[in-house]
Design an enzyme around this catalytic site. Structure first.
Site, mmCIF file in Angstrom:
data_model
loop_
_atom_site.group_PDB
_atom_site.id
_atom_site.type_symbol
_atom_site.label_atom_id
_atom_site.label_comp_id
_atom_site.label_asym_id
_atom_site.label_seq_id
_atom_site.Cartn_x
_atom_site.Cartn_y
_atom_site.Cartn_z
ATOM 1 N N THR A 102 -1.811 13.013 -1.001
ATOM 2 C CA THR A 102 -0.737 12.543 -0.129
ATOM 3 C C THR A 102 -1.334 11.615 0.914
ATOM 4 O OG1 THR A 102 0.908 13.217 1.503
ATOM 5 C CG2 THR A 102 -0.959 14.681 1.255
ATOM 6 N N GLY A 103 -0.508 10.689 1.400
ATOM 7 C CA GLY A 103 -1.013 9.760 2.419
ATOM 8 C C GLY A 103 -0.632 8.332 2.099
ATOM 9 N N THR A 119 5.149 13.189 1.439
ATOM 10 C CA THR A 119 5.028 13.344 -0.010
ATOM 11 C C THR A 119 4.743 14.809 -0.313
ATOM 12 O OG1 THR A 119 4.187 11.123 -0.350
ATOM 13 C CG2 THR A 119 3.470 12.754 -1.948
ATOM 14 N N GLY A 155 -0.417 5.327 0.230
ATOM 15 C CA GLY A 155 -0.574 5.121 -1.205
ATOM 16 C C GLY A 155 -1.454 3.953 -1.603
ATOM 17 N N ARG A 170 8.462 -1.351 -4.937
ATOM 18 C CA ARG A 170 7.097 -0.908 -4.575
ATOM 19 C C ARG A 170 6.814 0.470 -5.183
ATOM 20 N NH1 ARG A 170 4.835 3.812 -1.866
ATOM 21 N NH2 ARG A 170 2.913 3.196 -0.845
ATOM 22 N N VAL A 171 5.628 0.621 -5.747
ATOM 23 C CA VAL A 171 5.221 1.904 -6.307
ATOM 24 C C VAL A 171 3.944 2.338 -5.588
ATOM 25 C CG1 VAL A 171 4.386 3.070 -8.386
ATOM 26 C CG2 VAL A 171 6.283 1.434 -8.546
ATOM 27 N N GLY A 172 3.891 3.588 -5.171
ATOM 28 C CA GLY A 172 2.709 4.082 -4.464
ATOM 29 C C GLY A 172 1.756 4.808 -5.395
ATOM 30 N N ASP A 173 0.909 5.635 -4.815
ATOM 31 C CA ASP A 173 -0.127 6.343 -5.588
ATOM 32 C C ASP A 173 0.424 7.519 -6.398
ATOM 33 O OD1 ASP A 173 0.346 7.472 -2.878
ATOM 34 O OD2 ASP A 173 -0.959 9.066 -3.625
#
Ligand code: GLY
Length: 300
Positions: free
Chosen positions: A220-221, A169, A223, A197-200
């Site tokens: 980053t990382g 990211t 999510g 799917r949605v991450g952070d």
């Protein structure tokens, strides 16, 4: 205020053979954009421009070079935030766009909304003059090969920090001459994620946050863990009491202790100090030092 700029390209166990490309991409983003921040552009312009350079660079999991989802498609998440107004724009699960960070800014500045999803976001971008790209333009042979390898592997887990697969990211944080802060984050998400799917990264307070009264951050990382502790808002709150370095470290400790999470964060406090921390073995990042030179690092 003396302008500041910091960018990251993911926190994970970056193999040595990928280190150079990460450092080169990040150094380029900072060294191209920082001189403009010194003379003319705003913090918001700087984070958008820096992230666009990283989205175009196939080294990273954002824009071109993104991971494929379970169906073998690319869906992108991004966010940008203005610390002077607390306004932000986000896109989630948007296909066929090279620069989701630019689309996020268009949403922030041209709609009454903050977040648009999927084909609705793509449609709005096209209305605003953005180019819809062929999905193959975002695809790299590296990611296609990786997808073929993991698509039917029952042991593959996206959340394991020990898996030797990229999680790059990208993000940037800036302060301009007027002391305004901004943050932006962009990602292709996790490999073999469920479609939708949605991450952070596009979630305010999780993947990015900017507030002129405290500071601005990009994360980053993994999510799903970053969202649970709203990593960037947590960091921003800690900046009310702690210096930048301490706030960055403490927020990553909270990520690890509270939810067994992992990742990294970059930030600038309202006085213009940098902070960075990660609990992965490496995090690729670069910043402009006091002389304006771009310093790129692969770990703290
Ligand atoms: N941090 C990026 C993601 O989990 O989507």
């Amino acid at each position: 205020m003396k302008p500041k700029l910091i960018a990251h390209g993911g926190a994970w166990s970056i193999p040595e053979k990928f280190e150079k490309a990460h450092l080169r991409g990040l150094r380029r983003a900072v060294s191209e954009i920082y001189p403009q921040l010194l003379t003319s552009i705003s913090a918001l312009d700087a984070v958008e421009a820096a992230v666009k350079i990283l989205e175009k660079d196939p080294t990273f999991d954002a824009g071109k070079g993104s991971f494929l989802n379970l169906n073998g498609e690319i869906e992108l998440d991004a966010m940008i935030m203005d610390g002077s107004t607390l306004n932000f724009g986000s896109v989630v699960a948007v296909p066929n766009i090279l620069h989701p960070v630019a689309l996020s800014r268009l949403i922030m500045e041209n709609t009454e909304h903050c977040l648009l999803a999927g084909t609705g976001a793509l449609h709005f971008g096209k209305q605003m003059g953005m180019e819809e790209v062929d999905p193959h333009e975002l695809l790299t042979s590296r990611e296609l090969k990786f997808y073929e390898k993991i698509k039917n592997d029952p042991d593959f887990k996206t959340k394991s920090p020990f898996e030797p697969h990229p999680k790059g990211t990208v993000g940037a944080v800036a302060m301009d001459q007027n002391g305004n802060l901004a943050a932006a984050t962009s990602t292709g998400g996790t490999p073999r994620k469920l479609p939708g799917r949605v991450g952070d990264s596009p979630i305010i307070g999780a993947g990015a946050y900017a507030d002129n009264e405290t500071g601005a951050c990009s994360a980053t990382g993994w999510g799903e863990s970053i969202m649970r502790v709203l990593l960037c808002k947590t960091s921003s709150d800690l900046l009310k009491e702690y210096p930048a370095e301490t706030a960055a470290k403490m927020s990553v400790q909270i990520l690890e202790k509270r939810v067994n999470g992992w990742g990294g964060i970059i930030l600038i406090d309202k006085q213009g100090h940098y902070g960075f921390a990660h609990n992965t073995s490496k995090m690729a990042f670069a910043y402009a030092d006091e002389e304006g030179k771009a310093i790129a690092r692969i770990k703290i």
